[in-house]
Design a protein around this motif. Structure first.
Motif, PDB file in Angstrom:
ATOM      1  N   GLU A 197      51.135 131.887  59.886  1.00 23.67           N
ATOM      2  CA  GLU A 197      51.872 130.955  60.383  1.00 23.67           C
ATOM      3  C   GLU A 197      52.429 129.607  59.376  1.00 23.67           C
ATOM      4  N   PRO A 198      53.252 129.426  58.634  1.00 23.19           N
ATOM      5  CA  PRO A 198      54.328 128.776  57.444  1.00 23.19           C
ATOM      6  C   PRO A 198      52.813 127.108  58.173  1.00 23.19           C
ATOM      7  N   ASP A 263      44.546 142.283  56.626  1.00 24.41           N
ATOM      8  CA  ASP A 263      46.031 141.358  56.580  1.00 24.41           C
ATOM      9  C   ASP A 263      47.253 142.028  56.340  1.00 24.41           C
ATOM     10  N   ASP A 264      48.406 142.252  56.824  1.00 25.46           N
ATOM     11  CA  ASP A 264      49.307 142.765  55.578  1.00 25.46           C
ATOM     12  C   ASP A 264      49.863 141.598  55.541  1.00 25.46           C
ATOM     13  N   PRO A 265      50.133 141.264  54.666  1.00 18.02           N
ATOM     14  CA  PRO A 265      50.855 139.384  54.489  1.00 18.02           C
ATOM     15  C   PRO A 265      52.288 139.684  54.267  1.00 18.02           C
ATOM     16  N   THR A 266      52.576 140.987  53.850  1.00 21.93           N
ATOM     17  CA  THR A 266      54.479 141.347  53.450  1.00 21.93           C
ATOM     18  C   THR A 266      55.006 141.381  54.791  1.00 21.93           C
ATOM     19  N   ARG A 267      54.212 141.420  55.878  1.00 19.03           N
ATOM     20  CA  ARG A 267      55.235 141.086  57.040  1.00 19.03           C
ATOM     21  C   ARG A 267      55.524 140.046  57.558  1.00 19.03           C
ATOM     22  N   TYR A 268      54.928 138.920  56.563  1.00 19.94           N
ATOM     23  CA  TYR A 268      55.827 137.250  57.065  1.00 19.94           C
ATOM     24  C   TYR A 268      55.640 137.237  56.469  1.00 19.94           C
ATOM     25  N   ARG A 269      55.401 137.405  55.061  1.00 21.55           N
ATOM     26  CA  ARG A 269      56.141 136.356  53.433  1.00 21.55           C
ATOM     27  C   ARG A 269      56.501 136.964  52.472  1.00 21.55           C
ATOM     28  N   ASN A 270      57.769 136.667  51.326  1.00 18.00           N
ATOM     29  CA  ASN A 270      58.347 137.374  51.190  1.00 18.00           C
ATOM     30  C   ASN A 270      57.880 137.521  49.647  1.00 18.00           C
TER      31      ASN A 270
ATOM     32  N   THR B 317      58.653 147.720  51.896  1.00 16.31           N
ATOM     33  CA  THR B 317      57.260 146.837  52.747  1.00 16.31           C
ATOM     34  C   THR B 317      58.112 147.283  54.482  1.00 16.31           C
ATOM     35  N   PRO B 318      57.269 146.555  55.330  1.00 14.41           N
ATOM     36  CA  PRO B 318      57.293 146.463  56.988  1.00 14.41           C
ATOM     37  C   PRO B 318      58.858 145.683  56.898  1.00 14.41           C
ATOM     38  N   ALA B 319      58.199 144.316  56.051  1.00 11.44           N
ATOM     39  CA  ALA B 319      59.185 143.330  56.333  1.00 11.44           C
ATOM     40  C   ALA B 319      61.057 144.674  55.845  1.00 11.44           C
ATOM     41  N   ASP B 320      61.426 145.187  54.245  1.00 11.07           N
ATOM     42  CA  ASP B 320      62.227 145.990  54.383  1.00 11.07           C
ATOM     43  C   ASP B 320      62.885 146.618  55.598  1.00 11.07           C
TER      44      ASP B 320
END
Lengths: 360, 413
Positions: A197-198, A263-270, B317-320
């Motif tokens: 959550e940002p 946690d995998d932060p690539t799921r929510y931040r660039n 990545t999952p985001a991609d």
């Protein structure tokens, strides 16, 4: 935002936060920063190797933690979150004890809080702010505030993150600290992310501005500037000890790694955001400053490098050698004195353990 | 020297298995403590694992693509320094091995079984490389019965063949290729199967085709690529097709929407996250370029290259991969002309771009005279969701793309 060292390592002065610091002290701050980062990278590797159940990385927040930690006097007392490895380092807590916690083999919680004037890691978000306020009430009743005795007057440092500012506990702590003018410094490391959550989704105003509504000063400091964090925290602690009440410090920083190893932060931040903050690295910044002042000779760098590798090797070996805890020791640390109910439960546990037999 | 085995840890609190994505070391390599040796993919993330021991890699015990349970040994390392190890020989307590692993429970209740005998240790896991294991299976040899003659007791191909002969197990007379092979469905293939089945079973697809002369675009491309700022980002024909599609999506926002069942409504997306179907070694993935309509041709071309390189390296990545709104499939690179592409779930349309070929084309001059000339000709195939996009809307969108590629000057209008 208070800054004494800009991103290029250039020293700036601030009228409210003068800081005179020797070359030797600057080097020791650098040593602290490098060593706590080494603890962090080794612990992350140990988790990836199955030696730790979990790890909460402090990468990126070294400047905030070492700055605040080195501002403390020995009599001050710290209430940490679960990420305060840098503050713990400044309190002379052996990082091995922290690894015991994350390996799940310490049923006593890690270390003796009263030996280091640092409470145990708290995993419940924000609850330590109330503990710190309660402790500060005791400090006031003991007459350890505003007495003018610099060796006795005591401040309490409450550490928490941006996410905790949304918790009821933290806001109640603010109310009590203000109403009773308690010697608490609320040190909020705003690392921009409460897990996923940002911070901008949690507050319509910068966090430090909230203090005004509770009736005590709030200040935002560059959390990646160890000198600014040192100066700002030092002054807030001085104010607390001399009876001028609480301060909220918002150390504006960034969590470079995942929230925890789960946690995998690539799921929510660039990646752009992470890269922008990487350019403001607290260690790089101090290194540039030391370099510009000719304080980075090879002997110093070698000694830091060697110390850091020795620390990593020691942590690794100590982690692998940690004994399994005695299950019964879980009952020893609940209260200072054993209660009848706990003693009964301890007996039942003992009976259960006796009914088992080693087979492997 | 001692042989240490690294057991697959639970890197994410409660995981039970992981897929092996890539080995960074091979038998015989020297590794340092904390050197990255393998990349794994869990249900949560792709994670790199560092070596817990310094030494020489003895054997990789699992292969790429294999799904490995937490706690299983994945690599053997011959350690060179005893200092790095705990002094006692008992295996250290490992904590990161998940809630279901019972092998660490070293106690059991006495009461239900008071006459307790020694529990025999299970057979030691056999070391053998995957092709050898496959051969053993084909020859009907149980590897547990084979004494390994390779380094560190690794069972070799010769060992298996010898065992097959001596034990009288008759090798199948036919070649091993006669044995039916069964490939487990996992990872991206499993994901692709689920996504495509979902799309086809829920979206009424309709596909329209358009053949165009894109010679003007190909000439434009040569001029663009000659410009200095494109020196490191040479455009591909796909860049222009993507650009034309993005321009057309501005005029036809319905093609950048998604059908929502509950409540029934059509969700129009504010931005185009342009998905590009990418064939990788691990299978099909559709990473997308976020807010692609905001990009200039140069930025788009650069983004397309980066996306392809990332996808090929298996580093998307999952985001991609999330939140795509429209997809282009560049089937022309496989030398085919047209197809009936399947819409990516969560989107409304997909455009397939066929091979660009020199083909005869009827050119009508201003005086009305006609001639046949060799031109750059391609086919565009568009599938769209007929629940909310009718034939007219879909066809106009495709014609719009075709018009821009036929005469790229129209993009100025």
């Amino acid at each position: 935002m208070i800054q004494l060292l800009d991103a290029d390592g250039v020293r700036r002065d601030h009228p409210d936060y003068p800081l005179s610091i020797s070359d030797g002290e600057l080097r020791e701050l650098y040593r602290d920063l490098v060593l706590v980062r080494r603890i962090d990278t080794e612990a992350t590797a140990l988790q990836r190797q199955g030696e730790l159940g979990l790890w909460a990385s402090l990468a990126g927040q070294e400047g905030a933690q070492i700055g605040a930690g080195r501002a403390l006097r020995s009599q001050d007392y710290v209430f940490p979150t679960y990420r305060e490895h840098g503050v713990a380092w400044c309190r002379d807590i052996d990082p091995v004890h922290i690894l015991e916690l994350f390996r799940g083999v310490s049923l006593a919680g890690g270390w003796d809080p009263s030996a280091h004037n640092m409470n145990l890691y708290t995993l419940v978000i924000g609850s330590q702010t109330l503990h710190s306020v309660g402790f500060a009430m005791g400090v006031v009743r003991d007459g350890m505030v505003g007495s003018g005795d610099t060796a006795a007057d005591t401040a309490v440092l409450a550490c928490f993150g941006d996410g905790a500012t949304s918790q009821g506990d933290t806001n109640e702590a603010f109310v009590w600290a203000a109403a009773s003018n308690l010697p608490v410094v609320f040190f909020c490391q705003n690392n921009q992310w409460a897990i996923s959550e940002p911070v901008e989704k949690q507050s319509r105003v910068p966090l430090y501005q909230r203090a005004a509504g509770f009736g005590f000063p709030g200040v935002r400091v560059d959390g990646n500037d160890v000198l600014a964090c040192l100066a700002v925290t030092r002054r807030a602690l001085d104010d607390a000890r001399s009876g001028q009440g609480p301060t909220l410090i918002e150390a504006y920083t960034y969590r470079m790694e995942a929230h925890t190893t789960s946690d995998d932060p690539t799921r929510y931040r660039n990646a752009d955001e992470v890269a922008r903050w990487a350019a403001r690295d607290p260690i790089d910044r101090l290194r540039k400053h030391l370099d510009s002042r000719g304080l980075l000779d090879a002997r110093f760098l070698d000694s830091v490098g060697e110390q850091s590798e020795q620390l990593a090797v020691r942590l690794r070996a100590a982690t692998r050698a940690m004994p399994e805890p005695d299950p019964l020791s879980a009952f020893d640390h609940v209260y200072a004195e054993q209660t009848a109910e706990l003693a009964q439960q301890r007996g039942q546990m003992r009976e259960f353990l006796d009914s088992l037999e080693e087979v492997g | 020297m001692a042989t240490e085995r690294f057991l697959l840890p639970d890197v994410g609190e409660g995981l039970t298995e992981a897929d092996i994505l890539q080995w960074h070391v091979a038998p015989g390599d020297t590794v340092e403590v904390n050197q990255i040796i393998v990349e794994i993919e869990t249900a949560k993330a792709a994670v790199e694992l560092p070596a817990p021991f310094a030494g020489v890699v003895g054997a990789l015990l699992v292969s790429v693509g294999q799904t490995v349970p937490v706690g299983a040994p994945i690599i053997e390392i011959e350690t060179v320094s005893l200092d790095a190890l705990p002094s006692d020989s008992a295996p250290a307590l490992l904590v990161g091995y998940g809630p279901r692993d019972t092998s660490l429970h070293r106690r059991r209740r006495v009461a239900p079984a008071p006459v307790l005998t020694v529990v025999p240790a299970g057979p030691a896991p056999v070391l053998a490389k995957p092709p050898v294991r496959k051969l053993a299976k084909a020859l009907g040899v149980d590897l547990v019965d084979v004494a390994g003659s390779g380094p560190g007791g690794v069972v070799t191909r010769l060992d298996v063949e010898a065992a097959a002969t001596s034990s009288g197990v008759s090798a199948p007379s036919g070649a091993p290729s006669a044995v039916e092979e069964r490939v487990p469905v996992r990872g991206l293939v499993r994901h692709m199967a689920a996504a495509m089945s979902l799309s086809v079973s829920t979206i009424p697809h309709v596909t329209v085709l358009l053949t165009i002369d894109m010679s003007a675009t190909m000439e434009l491309r040569e001029r663009v690529n000659a410009r200095p700022e494109f020196a490191d980002a040479r455009t591909s024909p796909l860049s222009f097709v993507a650009r034309a599609a993005l321009l057309a999506l501005r005029r036809h926002p319905l093609l950048n929407s998604v059908w929502c069942d509950d409540p029934q409504e059509i969700v129009l997306r504010p931005a185009v996250n342009l998905g590009i179907a990418a064939a990788t070694e691990r299978g099909l993935i559709v990473p997308n370029i976020k807010d692609a309509a905001q990009l200039s041709l140069l930025e788009l071309s650069t983004a397309l290259r980066a996306l392809a390189a990332t996808a090929r390296a298996g580093r998307s990545t999952p985001a991609d991969l999330r939140d795509g709104t429209f997809t282009i499939s560049n089937i022309g690179v496989f030398g085919v002309d047209a197809g009936t592409p399947i819409i990516t779930p969560g989107e409304s349309a997909i455009l397939a771009f066929g091979a660009v070929r020199r083909q005869p084309w009827v050119i009508t001059a201003s005086d009305g005279s006609e001639a046949i000339e060799p031109r750059w000709v391609t086919q565009l195939s568009l599938s769209f969701d007929h629940r909310h996009i009718d034939g007219q809307a879909g066809s106009r969108f495709l014609a719009d793309i075709g018009a821009t590629l036929t005469d790229p000057a129209l993009a100025l209008l």
